[in-house]
Design an enzyme around this catalytic site. Structure first.
Site, PDB file in Angstrom:
ATOM      1  N   HIS A 158       0.820  -1.211   0.000  1.00  0.00           N
ATOM      2  CA  HIS A 158       0.000   0.000   0.000  1.00  0.00           C
ATOM      3  C   HIS A 158       0.852   1.259   0.000  1.00  0.00           C
ATOM      4  O   HIS A 158       0.413   2.307  -0.473  1.00  0.00           O
ATOM      5  CB  HIS A 158      -1.022  -0.006   1.147  1.00  0.00           C
ATOM      6  N   ASP A 175       0.473  -7.723   1.551  1.00  0.00           N
ATOM      7  CA  ASP A 175       0.855  -6.307   1.597  1.00  0.00           C
ATOM      8  C   ASP A 175       2.380  -6.164   1.585  1.00  0.00           C
ATOM      9  O   ASP A 175       3.001  -5.696   2.536  1.00  0.00           O
ATOM     10  CB  ASP A 175       0.259  -5.650   2.849  1.00  0.00           C
ATOM     11  N   GLN A 233       0.622   5.740  12.589  1.00  0.00           N
ATOM     12  CA  GLN A 233       0.629   6.410  11.294  1.00  0.00           C
ATOM     13  C   GLN A 233       2.047   6.815  10.902  1.00  0.00           C
ATOM     14  O   GLN A 233       2.766   7.422  11.678  1.00  0.00           O
ATOM     15  CB  GLN A 233      -0.260   7.658  11.311  1.00  0.00           C
ATOM     16  N   GLY A 234       2.420   6.498   9.660  1.00  0.00           N
ATOM     17  CA  GLY A 234       3.742   6.848   9.162  1.00  0.00           C
ATOM     18  C   GLY A 234       4.756   5.737   9.281  1.00  0.00           C
ATOM     19  O   GLY A 234       5.850   5.835   8.728  1.00  0.00           O
ATOM     20  N   ASP A 235       4.424   4.640   9.995  1.00  0.00           N
ATOM     21  CA  ASP A 235       5.351   3.513  10.146  1.00  0.00           C
ATOM     22  C   ASP A 235       5.120   2.419   9.113  1.00  0.00           C
ATOM     23  O   ASP A 235       5.919   1.485   9.018  1.00  0.00           O
ATOM     24  CB  ASP A 235       5.214   2.894  11.544  1.00  0.00           C
ATOM     25  N   SER A 236       4.021   2.480   8.364  1.00  0.00           N
ATOM     26  CA  SER A 236       3.736   1.449   7.363  1.00  0.00           C
ATOM     27  C   SER A 236       4.958   1.156   6.513  1.00  0.00           C
ATOM     28  O   SER A 236       5.685   2.072   6.102  1.00  0.00           O
ATOM     29  CB  SER A 236       2.616   1.911   6.429  1.00  0.00           C
TER      30      SER A 236
END
Length: 278
Positions: A90, A136, A225-228
């Protein structure tokens, strides 16, 4: 609703408004200018390190972050060779290949150290459509070799890092609380691997072949959020790639990661490929 992520599940992804304006993105992948999380049917992309500590890039030389061409950080990644990065599919889908940048060897997001590489080729696991459905995983081939040690990859038969209770470490530059401030520098947190049965009780779309969960029953420590796309490691062995979760660090809602052992052979093969620079 097996195999489908609920609307309130969040992928651990963060995109600055400038990047969203510059390229055409799926609605579920775009964060608003206020820093709010993406809306839509996908698990919301959303990891940063909650309940962790500052980390040194020297201890995690394989940790990298992704930016758009304007330098806006939105995901993490991990070096799997001197010229290839594994990340979440993603994340690889969020901006065009020509706009993708990989920053390696940099402690603080606003620093000037390290190397900024362009992406010459993007490979995504063919079965990927939504983080909540698994697969993913992506590999980004870079336009140069970078002088930092890659992470170790497990074999497909290696289950040693996946036993319930195994202490793993997640690192990244994401938010430090759900919807909170963005980390300025690399952070880390230790989280225990969760059994498949326990994770299935938390998420009815959990797939033990493509996913692994990690976190404490009481919450408090997680990616956000932001660690994906960033790494979950046991020692220096990559066992997971940050994928999605329900909020950040909620009790009974562990973080969900792509199970790297399932994709290790594909990651190795794709890391050896080359592509033409746009």
């Amino acid at each position: 609703m097996a195999k489908h992520a609920r609307r309130d599940r969040k992928v651990r992804f963060l995109l600055a408004a400038a990047a969203a304006a510059a390229v055409s993105l799926p609605v579920a992948a775009v964060a608003a200018t206020t820093g709010s999380e993406p809306a839509g049917p996908s698990p919301q992309v959303q990891p940063r390190i909650v309940g962790g500590d500052e980390a040194s890039i020297k201890d995690y030389p394989y940790a990298v972050f992704l930016t758009d061409r304007r330098g806006n950080q939105f995901c993490g990644g991990v070096l799997v060779s001197s010229s290839a990065v594994a990340t979440a599919a993603h994340c690889a889908s969020a901006v065009s290949q020509s706009d993708l940048r990989v920053v390696a060897g940099r402690q603080a997001k606003d620093g000037t150290d390290g190397v900024v590489a362009r992406v010459t080729r993007v490979w995504k696991e063919p079965g990927f459509s939504d983080p909540g459905k698994g697969d993913d995983v992506a590999v980004l081939n870079l336009d140069r070799q970078v002088p930092y040690r890659p992470v170790s990859l497990p074999s497909q038969s290696d289950t040693s890092g996946y036993a319930a209770g195994t202490k793993a470490t997640v690192v990244g530059w994401g938010r430090t609380s759900d919807g909170g401030a963005r980390a300025a520098s690399l952070r880390k947190a230790v989280v225990p691997v969760v059994s498949d049965s326990s994770c299935l009780s938390s998420y009815d779309n959990y797939d033990r072949n493509s996913m692994v969960c990690a976190g404490y029953p009481e919450g408090g420590v997680d990616a956000c959020q932001g660690d994906s796309g960033g790494p979950l490691v046991v020692g220096d062995k990559l066992i997971g790639i940050v994928s999605w979760g329900d909020g950040c660090a909620k009790a009974g809602k562990p973080g969900v990661y792509a199970r790297v052992s399932t994709y290790a052979d594909d990651i190795r093969a794709q890391s050896q490929q080359r592509g033409l620079l746009w």
